[in-house]
Design an enzyme around this catalytic site. Structure first.
Site, short mmCIF file in Angstrom:
data_model
loop_
_atom_site.label_atom_id
_atom_site.label_comp_id
_atom_site.label_asym_id
_atom_site.label_seq_id
_atom_site.Cartn_x
_atom_site.Cartn_y
_atom_site.Cartn_z
N GLU A 50 31.80 28.13 35.43
CA GLU A 50 33.00 28.96 35.51
C GLU A 50 33.53 29.33 34.13
O GLU A 50 34.03 30.44 33.92
CB GLU A 50 34.10 28.22 36.29
CG GLU A 50 33.74 27.90 37.73
CD GLU A 50 33.13 26.51 37.87
OE1 GLU A 50 32.30 26.11 37.02
OE2 GLU A 50 33.50 25.82 38.83
N CYS A 88 37.97 23.84 35.20
CA CYS A 88 37.60 25.21 35.55
C CYS A 88 38.63 25.86 36.46
O CYS A 88 38.96 27.04 36.31
CB CYS A 88 36.23 25.22 36.20
SG CYS A 88 34.91 24.72 35.08
ZN ZN Z 1 34.19 22.74 35.74
#
Ligand code: ZN
Length: 155
Positions: free
Chosen positions: A59, A90
């Site tokens: 991500e 993330c």
């Molecule tokens: Zn992550």
């Protein structure tokens, strides 16, 4: 909200990126950032080993690429798709980038990264986001397990 067919296709692309990550020696996670119609904007995978960067989760790589491609820090209106639930780092970064829709495959399970779920981040901080997990979860989990086994044999 994307159709189930498109969502499944995107999760399969996330799985392809996870497989590609394993091929280059990175952890078995991948995903994409897509537009509201479900068109791929960027797709990539984990690069922690390749970049020798503990923060290079799929991500984080995707956010960096998407922002650069867009020429803006603001990814509002884009959608995150991953083969697994995002970790708190993330999830937070995606929300900071302006993303409010998240779709993923496997839930964190025993042995998968930190056992702090994205839903915890959602509940604690961001109740205005759309979150759907468990899409093709069995296939995603099997792919992650297969990737981990492959990586452990390469050591
Ligand atoms: Zn992550």
């Amino acid at each position: 909200m994307l159709s189930k067919e498109r969502m499944n296709a995107l999760i399969r692309i996330a799985m392809e990126e996870a497989d590609a990550a394993v091929e280059r020696g990175d952890d078995p996670y991948g995903g994409a950032i897509v537009d509201q119609e479900g068109n791929i904007f960027v797709r990539n995978g984990n690069r922690q080993n390749t970049e020798q960067n503990p923060a290079a989760h799929a991500e984080m790589v995707l956010i960096r690429e998407a922002a650069k491609k867009l020429g803006s820090n603001d990814l509002s209106g884009y959608i995150s798709v991953c083969n697994a639930e995002s970790c708190p780092m993330c999830a937070s970064a995606l929300v900071i980038a302006g993303i409010k829709e998240f779709y993923f495959g496997a839930w964190f399970e025993d042995g998968f990264q930190p056992n702090i779920q994205m839903s915890v981040v959602k509940d604690a901080c961001y109740d205005n986001i759309i979150l759907e997990g468990g899409i093709l979860a069995n296939e995603c989990s099997a792919g992650i397990k297969r990737g981990r086994e492959k990586l452990s044999k390469n050591v």
